[in-house]
Design an enzyme around this catalytic site. Structure first.
Site, PDB file in Angstrom:
ATOM      1  N   ASP A 135      10.855 -15.227 -36.107  1.00 19.40           N
ATOM      2  CA  ASP A 135      12.052 -14.489 -36.497  1.00 19.40           C
ATOM      3  C   ASP A 135      13.278 -15.398 -36.546  1.00 19.40           C
ATOM      4  O   ASP A 135      14.357 -14.958 -36.925  1.00 19.40           O
ATOM      5  CB  ASP A 135      12.267 -13.342 -35.494  1.00 19.40           C
ATOM      6  CG  ASP A 135      12.649 -12.058 -36.187  1.00 19.40           C
ATOM      7  OD1 ASP A 135      12.525 -12.006 -37.422  1.00 19.40           O
ATOM      8  OD2 ASP A 135      13.068 -11.116 -35.504  1.00 19.40           O
ATOM      9  N   ASP A 438       9.556  -1.368 -27.499  1.00 17.43           N
ATOM     10  CA  ASP A 438       8.202  -1.190 -26.970  1.00 17.43           C
ATOM     11  C   ASP A 438       8.024   0.189 -26.345  1.00 17.43           C
ATOM     12  O   ASP A 438       7.139   0.957 -26.739  1.00 17.43           O
ATOM     13  CB  ASP A 438       7.886  -2.305 -25.954  1.00 17.43           C
ATOM     14  CG  ASP A 438       9.016  -2.595 -24.973  1.00 17.43           C
ATOM     15  OD1 ASP A 438      10.081  -1.954 -25.081  1.00 17.43           O
ATOM     16  OD2 ASP A 438       8.844  -3.449 -24.096  1.00 17.43           O
TER      17      ASP A 438
END
Ligand SMILES: O=c1ccn([C@@H]2O[C@H](COP(=O)(O)OP(=O)(O)O[C@H]3O[C@H](CO)[C@@H](O)[C@H](O)[C@H]3O)[C@@H](O)[C@H]2O)c(=O)[nH]1
Ligand SMILES: [Mn+2]
Length: 723
Positions: A135, A438
C-alpha cells in the site's frame, strides 16, 4: 464422533466458577447502585453525580465482559488425521496476502521474511499463492520481493528437506537451531540479499544494474517521476508462477505476486480494508483459491503446519457450512519478560476469542485469519451453504498468469475507481467506515450469519512485533479506540444492529470491545476526583467502620482478584498482570480520552481520520531499555502529558492527605481516598522515575514534566473552590 476426528471442542472447566462469580458480583453492583441513588436523593452534590457516572460506566463495561465468560471453549486439531479424510491432491487452494504500507516504517527485509515463511508452508506448493499488498507503492518493496523470489529457490527446498520449524530465514539464521550442511551457504546468500535490500532502502532508489531479469526491469519503469505513494497507477507483477518456476531441486515454487493498488488523491482509499479488497479481486483473477489468509507484514509464520490446522476445521465432514473464518491468535516475539506495556494483550488473544468461540464465533483480528473467500463476497443466503472443497477454483485454462489479457483484468480490478457504485466495502469484502476494519468486518459477516472458530495451538502460529516505544503503543491504541467509536456511532452499533441480527450474547461481546473507549470516564474520574477531595480533606467514600465499607472493599478487591484469576487462566503471570492493569490506567488517562477527542473533531469535520502505520523498525538502544523493563517516553506527546498530570496529582494528594491525617486525624473517613491515591502513586512509579531519576534517552522530556507540574498546580488551586 469420528474415530479419527480432525478437531474437538470442549468447554473450559472454569466456566461454572465464572458464572457463580458473575451472579455474586452483580448483586454487589446493584447494592452499590442503590447506595448511589440514595445519596443522589438525600445528599446530592457534584461528587455524588461524578461517582455515580463513573460506577455506572464501569458496571456496564463489566456486564458486557461477562459475555465472554459464559461459555469459553477449548479446541484441538489433529492434522495427523487429515490423510484419512482427504487426499492431498484435494486440498483447497490457499491465497495468502501479506500487507505492507511503508518501506521506512515496515522494513522490506522483514516483509519478505514473513512472505518466505508462508511460502515455505507445509502445503502443496502448486496450491499456494502469496500476494504482497504494497500500500506504500514502493519500488524498494518490489525490489526486495524480486530478491526474495530468487532466494526462495534455495530456502524452500532446504526447509522441506530438513523439516525446519522456523521458516522465516531471519529467525532461523538468528537462532541457535541446528544448521544442516547447506545452511552455511544459504545463510551467506541470505545475508548478501539482506545487505543488498537494506542498501537499496537506505539510498531510496533501485538502480537498474541490480536487476538481471528483463521483465522485472520493465516493471520498475512504472516508477516514473510522477509516481508517489498517494498517486500512482496499479502495479501487479507476477514474480513467481508455480507452473513455470521451480526451485533448485526441480520442485514447483508457490506463486508470488506483487500488488500495489492504484492510488489517487481524489479517491478515498480506505486504508488496509481498501488494500485487502483490491487483493481479493486481483487474486480472484489470478488464482481464486477458496481460502484467503490475511497477514500483517510483521506476522511471520512460526509453525509451517498452520494451514493444515486450518484444514482440520474447513475439511471436517461435519463442518458448519457457514464457517467463514479460522482465526489464530496474534502473538509477539519481542515482548520483554515482564511485558512492561501489557502488550501481549492476553485477555484479547485468549479470554475473549475463547469466550466468543463458545457463543457464535470469534472476531477477525486483522492478521492470522483464514477466510472462506466466498464469505467476503456475499451472505450465506445469497451464496448458499457450500463446502470449501466444492468451491469453484478459478481456472486459467492453459493461460499463464502473465498473459497480457489476464494481467489487464488484474490491473483493472486494482484500479481506484473500480469500486465506485459497487457493493465493495459496504456489503462485500472488508467493510469501510471504521479504523478497526478487522473487528468491524467480522461483526458484519457474523450479522449475515457467517461463523468462525478460534484455533490456538500450543506453539504460536504467527509472531509479530509489538511497539517498544510507549508513544507508538499509545497512538496505536488511540487509533483502535477511534475505530471502536466509529462503530458505536454508526448504524452498525453492536447493540442496536447486533441485537437484531445476531445472538444477543454475541452482540454483547462486540459491545464490550466497542465500549472500551468509555473506560476513559471512570478512569479519569477516579484518577482525579478522590485525590482532589483528599487534598481538601473532604471525604467522599464511606468511612472504614461504615456498614457500606465492606461493599466497596469487595467491589475493588473482587474485581482485581477476578481479573488476576482470568489472566492466569489465559496463561499469564502475576507480574505481567500487574503491568497490564497499570497500563489500563495509563490508557485510561491518555489513549481512551484522546480517542474521544479525535472522534469528536472528526465528526465536526475539523480533522480527518488517519491510519498511522505502527513502526516496525528496530532501534538497538531503545530495545536495550525496553528489555530492562523501562518505559520509553523520550518524545513530547500530549498523551504523556495527561498521564504525568495524573501522576503528579496523585502524589500530591497522597502526601497532603497523609500529612493531614497525621496532624488532624480523620484516618477512617479519608482511608479510601488515601488508598486510591496511594494506589495511583504505586502505579505511577515509572513516571516519577522517568521525570526525576533517569538520564537516558527514554526519560520524560523536561518540557512535559514542567507542563505537568504547572497544570497540576493550577488544578490544585482551583480544586479548593470546588470542595
Ligand atoms: O493504509 C494502510 C494502513 C495499514 N496497512 C497495513 O495494515 C497492517 C496493520 O498495520 P499496523 O500499523 O501494524 O497496525 P496495528 O495497529 O499493529 O494493527 C492491528 O490493528 C489493525 C486495525 O485494527 C489490524 O488491521 C491489524 O491486523 C492489527 O494487527 C500493516 O501490515 C500495514 O502495512 C495497509 O495496508 N494500508
Ligand atoms: Mn501491527
Amino acid at each position: 464422533m469420528l474415530e479419527a476426528p480432525l478437531n474437538t471442542r470442549k468447554p473450559s472447566p472454569e466456566r461454572w466458577f465464572n458464572r457463580a462469580y458473575t451472579i455474586v458480583y452483580t448483586a454487589a453492583i446493584f447494592a452499590l447502585v442503590y447506595r448511589h441513588c440514595y445519596n443522589l436523593v438525600y445528599h446530592p452534590s457534584f461528587t455524588t453525580i461524578f461517582l455515580l457516572l463513573a460506577d455506572v460506566v464501569l458496571a456496564l463495561v463489566w456486564a458486557t465482559w461477562q459475555a465472554y465468560l459464559l461459555n469459553p471453549i477449548q479446541r484441538k486439531v489433529f492434522p495427523e488425521n487429515l490423510p484419512k479424510v482427504v487426499k492431498e491432491s484435494d486440498y483447497p487452494g490457499l491465497d495468502v496476502v501479506v500487507c505492507t504500507a511503508d518501506p521506512f516504517r515496515e522494513p522490506p527485509v522483514r516483509v519478505i521474511n514473513t512472505a518466505l515463511s508462508v511460502m515455505a508452508y507445509e502445503y502443496p506448493t502448486e496450491k499456494l499463492s502469496v500476494y504482497v499488498s504494497d500500500d506504500g507503492g514502493s519500488q524498494l518493496t518490489l525490489f526486495a520481493f524480486m530478491e526474495a523470489a530468487k532466494f526462495a529457490k534455495h530456502w524452500l527446498p532446504y526447509c522441506r528437506k530438513y523439516d525446519i520449524m522456523d521458516r522465516s530465514p531471519e529467525v532461523y539464521f538468528g537462532s541457535d537451531s541446528f544448521f544442516f550442511p547447506e545452511a552455511y551457504q544459504i545463510k551467506v546468500m541470505y545475508e548478501t540479499m539482506k545487505a543488498k535490500i537494506e542498501k537499496v532502502v537506505d539510498t531510496g532508489t533501485v538502480s537498474p544494474n541490480l536487476i538481471t531479469d528483463e521483465r522485472w526491469l520493465k516493471a520498475l519503469d512504472k516508477w516514473t517521476p510522477t509516481f508517489t505513494p498517494q498517486n500512482h497507477p496499479a502495479v501487479v507483477e507476477v514474480l513467481l508462477e508455480s507452473n513455470e518456476d521451480k526451485d533448485i531441486t526441480g520442485h514447483p515454487l508457490p506463486n508470488l505476486i506483487y500488488v500495489s493498488r492504484e492510488k489517487n488523491k481524489s479517491v478515498h482509499h480506505n486504508f488496509k480494508g481498501g488494500a485487502l479488497n483490491s487483493v481479493i479481486r486481483v487474486s480472484a483473477t489470478l488464482t481464486d483459491a477458496p481460502i484467503f489468509l490475511v497477514l500483517d507484514c510483521d506476522m511471520y509464520s512460526n509453525n509451517p503446519k498452520t494451514a493444515l490446522y486450518t484444514l482440520c476445521h474447513y475439511l471436517d465432514p461435519k463442518v458448519d457450512p457457514n464457517l467463514a473464518l479460522v482465526q489464530f491468535p496474534q502473538c509477539f516475539h519481542d515482548i520483554n519478560k515482564v511485558d512492561t506495556y501489557g502488550a501481549e494483550h492476553l485477555p484479547e488473544i485468549r479470554t475473549i476469542p475463547m469466550g466468543m468461540d463458545g457463543i457464535c464465533g470469534t472476531m477477525f483480528i486483522g492478521s492470522g485469519g483464514f477466510f472462506k473467500r466466498q464469505a467476503l463476497l456475499g451472505s450465506p443466503a445469497s451464496i448458499g451453504p457450500s463446502n470449501i472443497k466444492e468451491a469453484k477454483t478459478h481456472c486459467l485454462g492453459n493461460k499463464s498468469m502473465k498473459s497480457d489479457d489476464i494481467l489487464a483484468v488484474a490491473h483493472r480490478v486494482a484500479g481506484c475507481q473500480y469500486e465506485e457504485n459497487t457493493k465493495w466495502g459496504l456489503e462485500m469484502g472488508f467493510r469501510y467506515g471504521s479504523l478497526v476494519e478487522d473487528i468491524y468486518t467480522s461483526f458484519r459477516l457474523q450479522c449475515q450469519g457467517w461463523t468462525s472458530v478460534f484455533c490456538d495451538p500450543e506453539r504460536p502460529s504467527f509472531l509479530g512485533n509489538s511497539p517498544m516505544a510507549l508513544s507508538d503503543l499509545l497512538l496505536q491504541s488511540k487509533r483502535w479506540f477511534v475505530g471502536f467509536l466509529e462503530m458505536v456511532t454508526s448504524k452498525h452499533n453492536p447493540i442496536t444492529y447486533g441485537f437484531k441480527y445476531m445472538n444477543p450474547i454475541h452482540a454483547l461481546c462486540y459491545a464490550h470491545y466497542n465500549f472500551r473507549p468509555f473506560w476513559a470516564i471512570p478512569i479519569v474520574i477516579y484518577a482525579f476526583l478522590p485525590q482532589l477531595a483528599l487534598i481538601n480533606s473532604y471525604s467522599i467514600f464511606p468511612k472504614v467502620s461504615d456498614t457500606w465499607f465492606p461493599l466497596y472493599a469487595f467491589l475493588f478487591l473482587g474485581a482485581y482478584a477476578k481479573s488476576l484469576f482470568e489472566f492466569l487462566v489465559a496463561g499469564g503471570t502475576f507480574v505481567k498482570w500487574r503491568n497490564s492493569t497499570r497500563m489500563w490506567l495509563a490508557l485510561g488517562c491518555s489513549s481512551y480520552p484522546f480517542s474521544m477527542v479525535d472522534w469528536v473533531l472528526k465528526s465536526l469535520g475539523l480533522s480527518t481520520m488517519e491510519f498511522n502505520v505502527t513502526s516496525k523498525v528496530l532501534d538497538d538502544d531503545l530495545k536495550k531499555r525496553y528489555e530492562a523493563g523501562l518505559f520509553e517516553f523520550g518524545v513530547e506527546s500530549p498523551l504523556f502529558l495527561t498521564i504525568s498530570i495524573a501522576a503528579v496529582v496523585n502524589l500530591l494528594a497522597f502526601l497532603m492527605g497523609a500529612i493531614h491525617v497525621l496532624k488532624n486525624g480523620g484516618f477512617e473517613e479519608l482511608f479510601a481516598q488515601l488508598f486510591i491515591a496511594g494506589f495511583g502513586v504505586i502505579n505511577s512509579w515509572p513516571i516519577y522515575e522517568a521525570m526525576l531519576l533517569r538520564s537516558d534517552k527514554g526519560k520524560m522530556p523536561m518540557m512535559t514534566t514542567l507542563k505537568a507540574l504547572g497544570v497540576a498546580s493550577v488544578v490544585y488551586s482551583v480544586s479548593s473552590l470546588a470542595f
